[in-house]
Design a protein around this motif. Structure first.
Motif, PDB file in Angstrom:
ATOM      1  N   VAL A 170      55.614  23.458  77.342  1.00  0.00           N
ATOM      2  CA  VAL A 170      54.381  23.468  76.544  1.00  0.00           C
ATOM      3  C   VAL A 170      53.372  24.434  77.147  1.00  0.00           C
ATOM      4  O   VAL A 170      53.040  24.362  78.336  1.00  0.00           O
ATOM      5  CB  VAL A 170      53.769  22.057  76.443  1.00  0.00           C
ATOM      6  N   ILE A 171      52.908  25.342  76.310  1.00  0.00           N
ATOM      7  CA  ILE A 171      51.867  26.290  76.697  1.00  0.00           C
ATOM      8  C   ILE A 171      50.533  25.675  76.285  1.00  0.00           C
ATOM      9  O   ILE A 171      50.172  25.675  75.098  1.00  0.00           O
ATOM     10  CB  ILE A 171      52.083  27.649  76.002  1.00  0.00           C
ATOM     11  N   LEU A 172      49.844  25.097  77.253  1.00  0.00           N
ATOM     12  CA  LEU A 172      48.545  24.472  76.985  1.00  0.00           C
ATOM     13  C   LEU A 172      47.463  25.538  76.890  1.00  0.00           C
ATOM     14  O   LEU A 172      47.388  26.434  77.735  1.00  0.00           O
ATOM     15  CB  LEU A 172      48.187  23.489  78.094  1.00  0.00           C
ATOM     16  N   LEU A 173      46.618  25.419  75.875  1.00  0.00           N
ATOM     17  CA  LEU A 173      45.572  26.401  75.620  1.00  0.00           C
ATOM     18  C   LEU A 173      44.189  25.753  75.576  1.00  0.00           C
ATOM     19  O   LEU A 173      44.047  24.591  75.194  1.00  0.00           O
ATOM     20  CB  LEU A 173      45.807  27.092  74.272  1.00  0.00           C
ATOM     21  N   ARG A 174      43.195  26.536  75.948  1.00  0.00           N
ATOM     22  CA  ARG A 174      41.811  26.139  75.726  1.00  0.00           C
ATOM     23  C   ARG A 174      41.000  27.406  75.497  1.00  0.00           C
ATOM     24  O   ARG A 174      41.406  28.506  75.909  1.00  0.00           O
ATOM     25  CB  ARG A 174      41.243  25.353  76.901  1.00  0.00           C
ATOM     26  N   ASP A 175      39.854  27.273  74.859  1.00  0.00           N
ATOM     27  CA  ASP A 175      38.946  28.399  74.655  1.00  0.00           C
ATOM     28  C   ASP A 175      37.998  28.477  75.854  1.00  0.00           C
ATOM     29  O   ASP A 175      37.214  27.554  76.104  1.00  0.00           O
ATOM     30  CB  ASP A 175      38.143  28.218  73.367  1.00  0.00           C
ATOM     31  N   GLY A 176      38.087  29.573  76.603  1.00  0.00           N
ATOM     32  CA  GLY A 176      37.202  29.780  77.744  1.00  0.00           C
ATOM     33  C   GLY A 176      36.042  30.687  77.381  1.00  0.00           C
ATOM     34  O   GLY A 176      35.935  31.175  76.251  1.00  0.00           O
ATOM     35  N   ASP A 177      35.175  30.936  78.332  1.00  0.00           N
ATOM     36  CA  ASP A 177      34.006  31.782  78.091  1.00  0.00           C
ATOM     37  C   ASP A 177      34.397  33.218  77.743  1.00  0.00           C
ATOM     38  O   ASP A 177      33.659  33.913  77.042  1.00  0.00           O
ATOM     39  CB  ASP A 177      33.100  31.791  79.329  1.00  0.00           C
ATOM     40  N   SER A 178      35.568  33.662  78.237  1.00  0.00           N
ATOM     41  CA  SER A 178      35.996  35.046  78.001  1.00  0.00           C
ATOM     42  C   SER A 178      37.250  35.136  77.147  1.00  0.00           C
ATOM     43  O   SER A 178      37.939  36.148  77.152  1.00  0.00           O
ATOM     44  CB  SER A 178      36.241  35.750  79.348  1.00  0.00           C
ATOM     45  N   GLY A 179      37.532  34.067  76.420  1.00  0.00           N
ATOM     46  CA  GLY A 179      38.695  34.088  75.541  1.00  0.00           C
ATOM     47  C   GLY A 179      39.655  32.950  75.816  1.00  0.00           C
ATOM     48  O   GLY A 179      39.361  32.032  76.596  1.00  0.00           O
ATOM     49  N   VAL A 180      40.804  33.022  75.184  1.00  0.00           N
ATOM     50  CA  VAL A 180      41.811  31.976  75.325  1.00  0.00           C
ATOM     51  C   VAL A 180      42.326  31.925  76.768  1.00  0.00           C
ATOM     52  O   VAL A 180      42.556  32.959  77.394  1.00  0.00           O
ATOM     53  CB  VAL A 180      42.988  32.225  74.364  1.00  0.00           C
ATOM     54  N   SER A 213      56.760  37.069  78.616  1.00  0.00           N
ATOM     55  CA  SER A 213      56.769  37.380  77.191  1.00  0.00           C
ATOM     56  C   SER A 213      55.820  36.487  76.410  1.00  0.00           C
ATOM     57  O   SER A 213      55.072  36.957  75.535  1.00  0.00           O
ATOM     58  CB  SER A 213      58.191  37.231  76.643  1.00  0.00           C
ATOM     59  N   ASN A 214      55.818  35.195  76.711  1.00  0.00           N
ATOM     60  CA  ASN A 214      54.939  34.276  75.995  1.00  0.00           C
ATOM     61  C   ASN A 214      53.474  34.574  76.278  1.00  0.00           C
ATOM     62  O   ASN A 214      52.623  34.491  75.377  1.00  0.00           O
ATOM     63  CB  ASN A 214      55.269  32.833  76.382  1.00  0.00           C
ATOM     64  N   LEU A 215      53.162  34.930  77.509  1.00  0.00           N
ATOM     65  CA  LEU A 215      51.783  35.303  77.832  1.00  0.00           C
ATOM     66  C   LEU A 215      51.390  36.589  77.114  1.00  0.00           C
ATOM     67  O   LEU A 215      50.273  36.701  76.583  1.00  0.00           O
ATOM     68  CB  LEU A 215      51.626  35.481  79.343  1.00  0.00           C
ATOM     69  N   ALA A 216      52.303  37.552  77.094  1.00  0.00           N
ATOM     70  CA  ALA A 216      52.002  38.821  76.420  1.00  0.00           C
ATOM     71  C   ALA A 216      51.700  38.608  74.945  1.00  0.00           C
ATOM     72  O   ALA A 216      50.843  39.290  74.364  1.00  0.00           O
ATOM     73  CB  ALA A 216      53.173  39.785  76.593  1.00  0.00           C
ATOM     74  N   ASP A 217      52.375  37.659  74.318  1.00  0.00           N
ATOM     75  CA  ASP A 217      52.149  37.375  72.900  1.00  0.00           C
ATOM     76  C   ASP A 217      50.799  36.721  72.644  1.00  0.00           C
ATOM     77  O   ASP A 217      50.349  36.652  71.494  1.00  0.00           O
ATOM     78  CB  ASP A 217      53.256  36.471  72.362  1.00  0.00           C
ATOM     79  N   LEU A 218      50.162  36.231  73.709  1.00  0.00           N
ATOM     80  CA  LEU A 218      48.870  35.553  73.552  1.00  0.00           C
ATOM     81  C   LEU A 218      47.683  36.412  73.971  1.00  0.00           C
ATOM     82  O   LEU A 218      46.537  36.005  73.782  1.00  0.00           O
ATOM     83  CB  LEU A 218      48.864  34.255  74.375  1.00  0.00           C
ATOM     84  N   VAL A 219      47.943  37.583  74.517  1.00  0.00           N
ATOM     85  CA  VAL A 219      46.864  38.415  75.074  1.00  0.00           C
ATOM     86  C   VAL A 219      45.789  38.725  74.036  1.00  0.00           C
ATOM     87  O   VAL A 219      44.592  38.673  74.334  1.00  0.00           O
ATOM     88  CB  VAL A 219      47.456  39.717  75.668  1.00  0.00           C
ATOM     89  N   ASP A 220      46.193  39.073  72.828  1.00  0.00           N
ATOM     90  CA  ASP A 220      45.213  39.510  71.822  1.00  0.00           C
ATOM     91  C   ASP A 220      44.818  38.411  70.843  1.00  0.00           C
ATOM     92  O   ASP A 220      44.134  38.687  69.846  1.00  0.00           O
ATOM     93  CB  ASP A 220      45.788  40.701  71.048  1.00  0.00           C
ATOM     94  N   VAL A 221      45.210  37.175  71.111  1.00  0.00           N
ATOM     95  CA  VAL A 221      44.833  36.072  70.221  1.00  0.00           C
ATOM     96  C   VAL A 221      43.381  35.695  70.501  1.00  0.00           C
ATOM     97  O   VAL A 221      43.036  35.373  71.638  1.00  0.00           O
ATOM     98  CB  VAL A 221      45.760  34.866  70.432  1.00  0.00           C
ATOM     99  N   PRO A 222      42.508  35.724  69.490  1.00  0.00           N
ATOM    100  CA  PRO A 222      41.078  35.531  69.749  1.00  0.00           C
ATOM    101  C   PRO A 222      40.648  34.104  70.056  1.00  0.00           C
ATOM    102  O   PRO A 222      39.615  33.901  70.696  1.00  0.00           O
ATOM    103  CB  PRO A 222      40.410  36.029  68.459  1.00  0.00           C
ATOM    104  N   SER A 223      41.387  33.113  69.596  1.00  0.00           N
ATOM    105  CA  SER A 223      40.971  31.729  69.813  1.00  0.00           C
ATOM    106  C   SER A 223      42.186  30.806  69.769  1.00  0.00           C
ATOM    107  O   SER A 223      43.255  31.172  69.274  1.00  0.00           O
ATOM    108  CB  SER A 223      39.965  31.281  68.747  1.00  0.00           C
ATOM    109  N   VAL A 224      41.989  29.597  70.277  1.00  0.00           N
ATOM    110  CA  VAL A 224      43.062  28.602  70.222  1.00  0.00           C
ATOM    111  C   VAL A 224      43.422  28.289  68.780  1.00  0.00           C
ATOM    112  O   VAL A 224      44.596  28.163  68.429  1.00  0.00           O
ATOM    113  CB  VAL A 224      42.639  27.322  70.967  1.00  0.00           C
ATOM    114  N   ALA A 225      42.411  28.196  67.930  1.00  0.00           N
ATOM    115  CA  ALA A 225      42.667  27.905  66.510  1.00  0.00           C
ATOM    116  C   ALA A 225      43.553  28.974  65.892  1.00  0.00           C
ATOM    117  O   ALA A 225      44.461  28.675  65.103  1.00  0.00           O
ATOM    118  CB  ALA A 225      41.346  27.790  65.756  1.00  0.00           C
ATOM    119  N   ASP A 226      43.311  30.229  66.239  1.00  0.00           N
ATOM    120  CA  ASP A 226      44.136  31.311  65.710  1.00  0.00           C
ATOM    121  C   ASP A 226      45.573  31.205  66.219  1.00  0.00           C
ATOM    122  O   ASP A 226      46.520  31.456  65.478  1.00  0.00           O
ATOM    123  CB  ASP A 226      43.546  32.669  66.100  1.00  0.00           C
ATOM    124  N   ALA A 227      45.724  30.847  67.481  1.00  0.00           N
ATOM    125  CA  ALA A 227      47.069  30.709  68.045  1.00  0.00           C
ATOM    126  C   ALA A 227      47.838  29.602  67.338  1.00  0.00           C
ATOM    127  O   ALA A 227      49.012  29.766  66.971  1.00  0.00           O
ATOM    128  CB  ALA A 227      46.989  30.424  69.538  1.00  0.00           C
TER     129      ALA A 227
END
Length: 261
Positions: free
Chosen positions: A21-31, A216-230
């Motif tokens: 599981v790739i846990l995500l949160r919205d930080g001050d500078s992005g996902v 690879s999974n991290l690279a796919d998340l680099v340009d995702v603007p928010s957790v909701a978008d992911a």
């Protein structure tokens, strides 16, 4: 269908289904993603930076698991496996995430998600030692697994030639409101939240080590603007099977025809 339990695709090493599981949160500078640095002495992926996860336990397929969200048959269609294995994978994802990070993807009878995991600390340890199954834990606490909090993200198979092989489904999940992710597991030497780009920079500069699926999974998340978008992203999840090539130059890893380094 792929993902049969205990199958052998050649090489004599059984392939074990696993969930991460790739846990995500919205930080001050992005996902931000929650990462753990495995103890160097671990037999598999020792010293590597990883997401919480692990192999499917036989009891993860118990049909008595209290469940809310897409049914196992729906997950089977998403994960390219039968409903029984899909149930086990989702249960393993929830169980392993709780065991390794303290984050519990479960809810109450009124439909709310757990916000305080403190009351379940003893149960967490009992899950780790296998004194307690996920189904029994949920039954004893009156909680329900929240399958709707997970999203399928990717699918990787350990290449032939490795001493341990896993057929791993990667899921996304947002850190539930009020919960904290910790590193209270014997498998991790450290843990914390990072932006995907920063985590990749650490690996490029040699400060950490990563296996190809993590990278690879991290690279796919680099340009995702928010957790909701992911979580809203619709991805075609196809299994990636790296290949080990041994020749006069040594051992190389090839993924989709490209050499990985």
């Amino acid at each position: 269908m792929t993902g049969e339990r205990g199958r052998d695709h050649g090489g004599g090493v059984p392939i074990r289904p696993a969930a991460t599981v790739i846990l995500l949160r919205d930080g001050d500078s992005g996902v931000e993603v929650f990462l753990q640095h495995r103890v160097a002495s671990m037999d598999f992926a020792g010293g590597m930076t990883v997401f919480p996860g692990g192999g499917v336990d036989q009891r993860d397929s118990e049909s008595s698991v209290a469940w809310q969200g897409p049914e196992p048959v729906e997950w089977g269609a998403e994960l390219d496996c039968d409903a029984s294995l899909a149930r086990a994978l989702v249960c393993a994802a929830v169980r392993e995430t709780f065991e390794e990070s303290g984050v519990l993807l479960a809810g109450h009878a009124d439909g709310t998600v757990v916000t305080d995991t403190g009351p379940y600390a003893a149960a967490r340890q009992a899950l780790v030692t296998r004194e307690l199954s996920l189904a029994a834990f949920l039954a004893e606490t009156g909680l329900v697994l929240r399958a709707d909090l997970l999203r399928p993200w990717s699918h990787w198979l350990t290449p032939e030639g490795e001493s341990r092989r896993y057929d791993t489904r990667f899921f996304l999940a947002a850190l539930p409101e009020g919960q904290l992710a910790d590193g209270a597991t014997s498998e991790a030497a450290g843990s914390g939240w990072q932006r995907p780009a920063d985590a990749l920079d650490d690996a490029r500069d040699g400060r950490t080590m990563m296996l190809p699926p993590t990278w690879s999974n991290l690279a796919d998340l680099v340009d995702v603007p928010s957790v909701a978008d992911a979580l809203a992203a619709r991805r075609r999840v196809e299994r990636v099977t790296p290949r080990l090539v041994r020749d006069d130059e040594g051992i190389r890893l090839v993924i989709d025809g490209q050499e990985w380094s």
